[in-house]
Design an enzyme around this catalytic site. Structure first.
Site, PDB file in Angstrom:
ATOM      1  N   GLU A 176       1.028  -0.579  -5.138  1.00  0.00           N
ATOM      2  CA  GLU A 176       0.035   0.461  -5.376  1.00  0.00           C
ATOM      3  C   GLU A 176       0.831   1.760  -5.499  1.00  0.00           C
ATOM      4  OE1 GLU A 176      -3.463   3.185  -3.544  1.00  0.00           O
ATOM      5  OE2 GLU A 176      -1.788   2.434  -2.378  1.00  0.00           O
ATOM      6  N   ASP A 220       0.823  -1.202   0.000  1.00  0.00           N
ATOM      7  CA  ASP A 220       0.000   0.000   0.000  1.00  0.00           C
ATOM      8  C   ASP A 220       0.863   1.262   0.000  1.00  0.00           C
ATOM      9  OD1 ASP A 220      -2.703   1.265   0.425  1.00  0.00           O
ATOM     10  OD2 ASP A 220      -1.697   1.993   2.236  1.00  0.00           O
TER      11      ASP A 220
END
Length: 733
Positions: A464, A411
């Site tokens: 990401e 993330d």
């Protein structure tokens, strides 16, 4: 009998050490407590504040006499020789019999300490934290925690009435690591660390290496038994490297475990129930993988797991670690891979967490321009510190090895790469070269990907990452970051903006579809329609679609067909596959009742067929990160908002894909193709079985020897309104 303490155990006591014990400030309790040779005697000291009396026993449980209480809580006795012994402690609430924690020597090996200090201990989950342990036949729990700037660290829990004076730990000075073995302690005990920092006592801290936690909102760590699960996924693991190769289909169903479906009483499903209900659903829908929003324990449910504090413990919200392992095992036996979202960028500032862990900025950068994230009000990991670097590498490996996880989606990578990410001028600190890149985080990400490739071959690590950083998914040996894949955030933003336009105006935004294909093969991309696109006022995916009800559903079917036929792997957030109207809410289940309506069932049926075609047709997945797997046929018909391309597989397989982004049926639309003969319509997104209008070509069509779009043959097609056609040569795939 009572010892003659005035003569038999008379000694000169160190008044400073006694006072340090009383004030709970003793930094080296093992030097004073436990057995110590004094001349020809073995003196035993034990610190039991609140005890009524303490009796000294030999290893067989025979009494050696009551110990003398020199000052309140400090008891002294004598052994006839160095030997195992026990303490029988009389508390106001009952009798406790136990071995003395301060009779045991250091339990942490020098190699463990060395590897931890240099950031290379890859089995921290089996070494630090609370480990069920046995020493000289005595069972208990060994606690190990890193707190180099603490003056004193104690383990506290119900077993010692949360009294930090009772179990102060031993310091290994060179590494700043504290440890203690507490005999007769069992798994299931709740505990925390009481830490005395330079400026005083800190709030009780949860264990950074806890393998199990209390159910939130409780914040205690729990002594976990060794993960005793009988894995039966050998076949999956033996095939995983091939199944997850870049030439294989990867269709990911993104799931928030707490809101996918609830029980009849309104409670989220646990891992056992999810295995029974989610896995058959994913199989039926044809997804290859489930991606779970972070399951690492997190204090605030509204963070969806993206602000974790226990990087080694699955959330107690959904069951035990063994039940989580059972879920993963069941997925594998059903042929489904499991990816976890993982957060090495930042962590929340809850008092019981990692922030100012020993009274100093330990896990985080000290300066707020480096260590505090302005968007999320969270601390930023100091990955330049070897111990923190190693802690996070060990966390990644823990999930991949201990729980057989098939991949990690990392993330907020963009926030890790840039020191000025989301910061104003003058509110960030340049790197040592004066630049904006976070060199420590870059080194960490490269090291992470190299270590995973070495130790868990075939596992995926997906970024990401929302910027134009070059080589995110290129090998580290070539200067890349080494990720297996990268979310294509640019494609997602452009195409969602395009599909939300009124079809009348799409001709003016034609490049938002074509632009992504200019860079589609520069990385190993995953096309993501994730949870982030259906929260915070953005509405649902269906809700983004313009027009009346019929057009909204047709646009959704068109968009999904466009996505599944576009180069790149696929990720879709739960609920989008049947056209949920409401924006996602983490406290409620998906609106499954909508499937009673034909339009929603039609979207679901289409997605099921798209996944089937994606898996079965090599042209849709084998070369989806290579230019030779894609060929433009029509990219310039902005007037009609029509696009057409060819997809190609390794063995000459070929598919024709045509999209009509207007609500007009286009009869006799000519598209060039490279091969003469019959072509079969494999999929029409406007078919009646999907609750479409039934317009557009279907069945078998024959080419005409008329050149078009640079091809020697062509087909005359009826393009469905707001629809996609996928065709294949009738000779076979």
């Amino acid at each position: 009998m009572t010892m003659d303490n005035g003569k038999a155990v008379e000694e000169r006591m160190d008044a400073a050490q006694v006072q340090a014990l009383i004030r709970a400030e003793h930094g080296d309790p093992f030097a004073f407590l436990g057995p110590h040779q004094q001349g020809d005697r073995i003196i035993v000291r034990t610190w039991q504040p609140g005890a009524l009396e303490v009796e000294l026993l030999n290893g067989q449980g025979d009494s050696l006499g009551f110990m003398q209480e020199q000052v309140p809580g400090l008891f002294i006795g004598q052994l006839p020789e160095r030997q195992p012994y026990r303490l029988r402690i009389n508390w106001s609430g009952g009798i406790q019999e136990t071995e003395d924690p301060y009779a045991f020597g250091p339990q942490l090996g020098e190699m463990d300490i060395h590897l931890f200090a240099e950031g290379n201990h890859r089995q921290l989950g089996r070494c630090f934290g609370a480990q069920p342990w046995q020493v000289d036949g005595v069972s208990g729990v060994r606690f190990v925690v890193w707190a180099p700037n603490a003056r004193r660290v104690s383990v506290v829990g119900n077993f010692n009435s949360w009294d930090g004076r009772r179990h102060p730990m031993r310091l290994h000075p060179g590494a700043g690591v504290w440890e203690i073995f507490i005999p007769r302690l069992a798994t299931g005990e709740v505990y925390k660390y009481e830490i005395l920092g330079a400026d005083g006592l800190l709030p009780l801290k949860a264990d950074p290496l806890a393998l199990m936690t209390e159910h939130p909102p409780a914040t205690g760590s729990v002594v976990a038994p060794p993960l005793a699960f009988d894995w039966r996924d050998e076949q999956w693991l033996s095939q995983r490297r091939e199944r997850q190769g870049r030439d294989q289909p990867l269709s990911i169903y993104e799931v928030h475990a707490g809101s996918w479906r609830h029980t009849d009483s309104g409670e989220p499903l646990d891992w056992i129930q999810l295995a029974e209900q989610l896995i058959p659903y994913v199989q039926d829908m044809g997804f290859t993988h489930i991606e779970l929003l972070p399951v690492m324990e997190h204090p605030f449910g509204g963070s969806w797991g993206y602000q974790p504090l226990s990087q080694f413990a699955p959330s107690a919200r959904y069951g035990t670690p063994e039940q989580f392992a059972a879920f993963v095992d069941a997925c594998h036996r059903a042929g489904i891979g499991v990816i976890l979202d993982w957060v090495p960028a930042h962590f929340p500032g809850d008092a019981h967490g990692l922030g100012m862990f020993d009274g100093t900025a330990l896990y985080e950068y000290a300066h707020p321009f480096e260590g505090w994230h302005p968007d999320w009000d969270t601390h930023i990991y100091n990955l330049g510190r070897t111990e923190v670097h190693g802690f996070m590498i060990a966390s990644a490996l823990h999930w991949l090895r201990e729980y057989h996880i098939d991949g990690l989606r990392v993330d907020a990578v963009a926030s890790m790469l840039y020191r000025d990410y989301s910061r104003k001028s003058g509110e960030w600190i340049p790197n040592r070269h004066g630049g904006r890149e976070n060199l420590e985080a870059i080194d960490f990400l490269r090291h992470l990907n190299d270590v995973v490739a070495e130790e868990v071959p075939g596992a995926l690590v997906i970024a990401e990452e929302s910027t134009a950083w070059p080589g995110v998914s290129h090998p580290t040996r070539e200067g890349g970051l080494g990720f297996s894949g990268k979310w294509n955030m640019g494609w997602m933003h452009d195409t969602l903006k395009y599909i939300s336009e009124d079809p009348l105006h799409r001709r003016h935004h034609h490049q938002q579809i074509t632009f992504g294909l200019l860079y589609a093969f520069t990385e190993h991309f995953i096309l993501p329609i994730s949870h982030d696109e259906v929260v915070h006022g953005k509405g649902s995916l269906l809700g983004k679609m313009p027009g009346d009800r019929w057009q909204q559903f047709a646009n959704l079917r068109l968009y999904l067909s466009f996505m599944w036929s576009h180069p790149g792997k696929k990720l879709l957030f739960m609920g989008c596959e049947f056209g949920q109207w409401r924006e996602w809410g983490h406290d409620r289940q998906l609106d499954w009742y909508l499937l009673q309506y034909e339009e929603h069932g039609g979207v679901q049926s289409l997605l099921r067929d798209l996944n089937r075609a994606y898996r079965e047709q090599p042209a849709l997945h084998q070369r989806d990160d290579r230019e030779d797997g894609f060929q433009w046929l029509i990219g310039d018909d902005s007037t009609n908002s029509v696009y057409a391309w060819l997809r190609r597989g390794e063995q000459g397989q070929m598919l024709l894909v045509v999209h009509n982004f207007t609500p007009v049926v286009r009869h006799g639309y000519r598209v060039g193709v490279p091969e003469a003969g019959p072509w079969q319509v494999l999929l029409n997104s406007d078919a009646e079985r999907y609750c479409g209008s039934g317009a557009g070509s279907c069945g078998e069509l024959h080419t005409q020897p008329q050149q078009s779009h640079g091809q020697p043959q062509s087909l005359e097609l009826d393009l469905p309104p707001l629809g996609t056609l996928i065709l294949m040569p009738a000779r076979g795939p």
